[in-house]
Design a protein around this motif. Structure first.
Motif, mmCIF file in Angstrom:
data_model
loop_
_atom_site.group_PDB
_atom_site.id
_atom_site.type_symbol
_atom_site.label_atom_id
_atom_site.label_comp_id
_atom_site.label_asym_id
_atom_site.label_seq_id
_atom_site.Cartn_x
_atom_site.Cartn_y
_atom_site.Cartn_z
ATOM 1 N N MET A 1 0.860 -1.118 0.007
ATOM 2 C CA MET A 1 0.140 -0.007 -0.025
ATOM 3 C C MET A 1 0.690 1.261 -0.072
ATOM 4 O O MET A 1 1.938 1.175 0.454
ATOM 5 N N LYS A 2 0.390 2.276 -0.634
ATOM 6 C CA LYS A 2 0.794 3.628 -0.773
ATOM 7 C C LYS A 2 0.323 4.743 -0.261
ATOM 8 O O LYS A 2 -0.892 4.654 -0.558
ATOM 9 N N HIS A 3 0.703 5.842 0.333
ATOM 10 C CA HIS A 3 0.128 6.910 0.589
ATOM 11 C C HIS A 3 0.294 7.844 -0.787
ATOM 12 O O HIS A 3 1.447 7.933 -1.265
ATOM 13 N N VAL A 4 -0.488 8.506 -1.265
ATOM 14 C CA VAL A 4 -0.448 9.069 -2.505
ATOM 15 C C VAL A 4 -0.791 10.674 -2.289
ATOM 16 O O VAL A 4 -1.811 11.038 -1.702
ATOM 17 N N PHE A 5 0.252 11.528 -2.906
ATOM 18 C CA PHE A 5 -0.114 12.877 -2.662
ATOM 19 C C PHE A 5 0.054 13.473 -3.836
ATOM 20 O O PHE A 5 0.813 13.026 -4.808
ATOM 21 N N LYS A 6 -0.777 14.601 -4.246
ATOM 22 C CA LYS A 6 -0.388 15.434 -5.659
ATOM 23 C C LYS A 6 0.040 16.669 -5.183
ATOM 24 O O LYS A 6 -0.267 17.294 -4.170
ATOM 25 N N ALA A 7 1.218 16.936 -5.846
ATOM 26 C CA ALA A 7 2.045 18.292 -5.677
ATOM 27 C C ALA A 7 1.953 19.172 -6.746
ATOM 28 O O ALA A 7 2.293 18.738 -7.807
ATOM 29 N N THR A 8 1.904 20.581 -6.637
ATOM 30 C CA THR A 8 2.087 21.197 -7.875
ATOM 31 C C THR A 8 3.233 22.037 -7.700
ATOM 32 O O THR A 8 3.942 22.809 -6.567
ATOM 33 N N ARG A 9 4.206 21.723 -8.490
ATOM 34 C CA ARG A 9 5.505 22.433 -8.782
ATOM 35 C C ARG A 9 5.683 23.745 -8.737
ATOM 36 O O ARG A 9 4.673 24.647 -9.460
ATOM 37 N N LEU A 10 6.524 24.449 -8.361
ATOM 38 C CA LEU A 10 6.760 25.831 -8.338
ATOM 39 C C LEU A 10 7.070 26.385 -9.603
ATOM 40 O O LEU A 10 7.765 25.679 -10.438
ATOM 41 N N GLY A 11 6.283 27.284 -10.163
ATOM 42 C CA GLY A 11 6.880 27.916 -11.499
ATOM 43 C C GLY A 11 5.110 28.326 -12.056
ATOM 44 O O GLY A 11 4.268 28.218 -11.686
ATOM 45 N N TRP A 12 5.286 28.771 -13.227
ATOM 46 C CA TRP A 12 4.156 29.339 -13.751
ATOM 47 C C TRP A 12 3.473 28.211 -14.626
ATOM 48 O O TRP A 12 2.076 28.525 -14.770
ATOM 49 N N GLU A 13 3.821 27.100 -14.798
ATOM 50 C CA GLU A 13 3.049 26.088 -15.553
ATOM 51 C C GLU A 13 2.256 25.406 -14.679
ATOM 52 O O GLU A 13 1.281 24.695 -14.992
ATOM 53 N N LYS A 14 2.248 25.504 -13.260
ATOM 54 C CA LYS A 14 1.377 24.720 -12.326
ATOM 55 C C LYS A 14 1.414 23.157 -12.727
ATOM 56 O O LYS A 14 0.187 22.504 -12.616
ATOM 57 N N GLU A 15 2.540 22.814 -12.948
ATOM 58 C CA GLU A 15 2.727 21.328 -13.423
ATOM 59 C C GLU A 15 2.456 20.417 -12.037
ATOM 60 O O GLU A 15 2.895 20.995 -10.973
ATOM 61 N N GLN A 16 1.688 19.416 -12.111
ATOM 62 C CA GLN A 16 1.318 18.469 -10.918
ATOM 63 C C GLN A 16 2.255 17.320 -11.050
ATOM 64 O O GLN A 16 2.404 16.810 -12.180
ATOM 65 N N GLU A 17 2.496 16.647 -9.975
ATOM 66 C CA GLU A 17 3.044 15.319 -10.011
ATOM 67 C C GLU A 17 2.738 14.583 -8.731
ATOM 68 O O GLU A 17 2.323 15.374 -7.730
ATOM 69 N N GLY A 18 2.524 13.377 -9.129
ATOM 70 C CA GLY A 18 2.164 12.340 -7.837
ATOM 71 C C GLY A 18 3.627 11.904 -7.230
ATOM 72 O O GLY A 18 4.435 11.619 -7.846
ATOM 73 N N ILE A 19 3.115 11.954 -5.832
ATOM 74 C CA ILE A 19 4.441 11.444 -4.893
ATOM 75 C C ILE A 19 3.784 10.425 -3.997
ATOM 76 O O ILE A 19 2.542 10.691 -3.619
ATOM 77 N N TRP A 20 4.342 9.394 -3.857
ATOM 78 C CA TRP A 20 3.970 8.294 -2.973
ATOM 79 C C TRP A 20 4.874 7.858 -1.752
ATOM 80 O O TRP A 20 6.270 7.988 -2.251
ATOM 81 N N PHE A 21 4.479 7.391 -0.936
ATOM 82 C CA PHE A 21 5.203 6.950 0.387
ATOM 83 C C PHE A 21 4.702 5.594 0.621
ATOM 84 O O PHE A 21 3.480 5.280 0.674
ATOM 85 N N ASP A 22 5.572 4.622 1.011
ATOM 86 C CA ASP A 22 5.141 3.080 1.324
ATOM 87 C C ASP A 22 4.637 3.226 2.621
ATOM 88 O O ASP A 22 4.996 3.504 3.700
ATOM 89 N N SER A 23 3.260 2.626 2.814
ATOM 90 C CA SER A 23 2.507 2.658 3.888
ATOM 91 C C SER A 23 2.991 1.785 5.108
ATOM 92 O O SER A 23 2.785 1.800 6.097
ATOM 93 N N ALA A 24 4.058 0.966 4.533
ATOM 94 C CA ALA A 24 4.677 0.082 5.644
ATOM 95 C C ALA A 24 5.464 0.823 6.338
ATOM 96 O O ALA A 24 6.058 0.487 7.668
ATOM 97 N N LYS A 25 6.324 1.842 5.794
ATOM 98 C CA LYS A 25 7.448 2.773 6.393
ATOM 99 C C LYS A 25 6.789 3.968 7.003
ATOM 100 O O LYS A 25 7.476 4.447 8.028
ATOM 101 N N TYR A 26 5.892 4.555 6.246
ATOM 102 C CA TYR A 26 5.162 5.690 6.805
ATOM 103 C C TYR A 26 3.587 5.743 7.274
ATOM 104 O O TYR A 26 2.926 5.104 6.340
ATOM 105 N N SER A 27 3.425 6.313 8.326
ATOM 106 C CA SER A 27 2.078 6.711 8.578
ATOM 107 C C SER A 27 1.635 7.974 7.613
ATOM 108 O O SER A 27 2.520 8.520 7.078
ATOM 109 N N LYS A 28 0.163 8.053 7.469
ATOM 110 C CA LYS A 28 -0.274 9.505 6.675
ATOM 111 C C LYS A 28 0.472 10.650 7.159
ATOM 112 O O LYS A 28 1.189 11.450 6.619
#
Length: 93
Positions: free
Chosen positions: A1-28
């Motif tokens: 299982m993975k905790h998934v986040f969506k983050a907006t990169r700094l800049g004018w384009e407002k590009e977004q990317e998904g970032i995930w963390f292993d649920s076995a290693k990290y709580s939310k």
């Protein structure tokens, strides 16, 4: 299982990317704490708070949810489908 986040990169384009963390290693909360806040100033002189993770700066980030490894969302439609399925399952209980 993975905790998934969506983050907006700094800049004018407002590009977004998904970032995930292993649920076995990290709580939310532990995963969210990886986004370190910093204070900045725009070119026009307005102060703002941004977030940094793994050397990348972001305007903002949003917790999307916890997903099975083989069902990670690829886009906003996948996220919406996941939320609708979850709501249906909660309603059936």
């Amino acid at each position: 299982m993975k905790h998934v986040f969506k983050a907006t990169r700094l800049g004018w384009e407002k590009e977004q990317e998904g970032i995930w963390f292993d649920s076995a290693k990290y709580s939310k909360e532990e995963a969210e704490a990886q986004f370190k806040p910093y204070d900045g100033v725009t070119q026009q002189g307005y102060p703002y708070t941004g977030y940094e993770y793994d050397g990348q700066k972001y305007h903002d980030y949003t917790y999307v949810g916890e997903y099975e490894d083989d069902k990670l969302p690829r886009n906003d439609n996948d996220v919406l489908e996941h939320l609708l399925r979850k709501k249906e399952m909660d309603t059936e209980k």
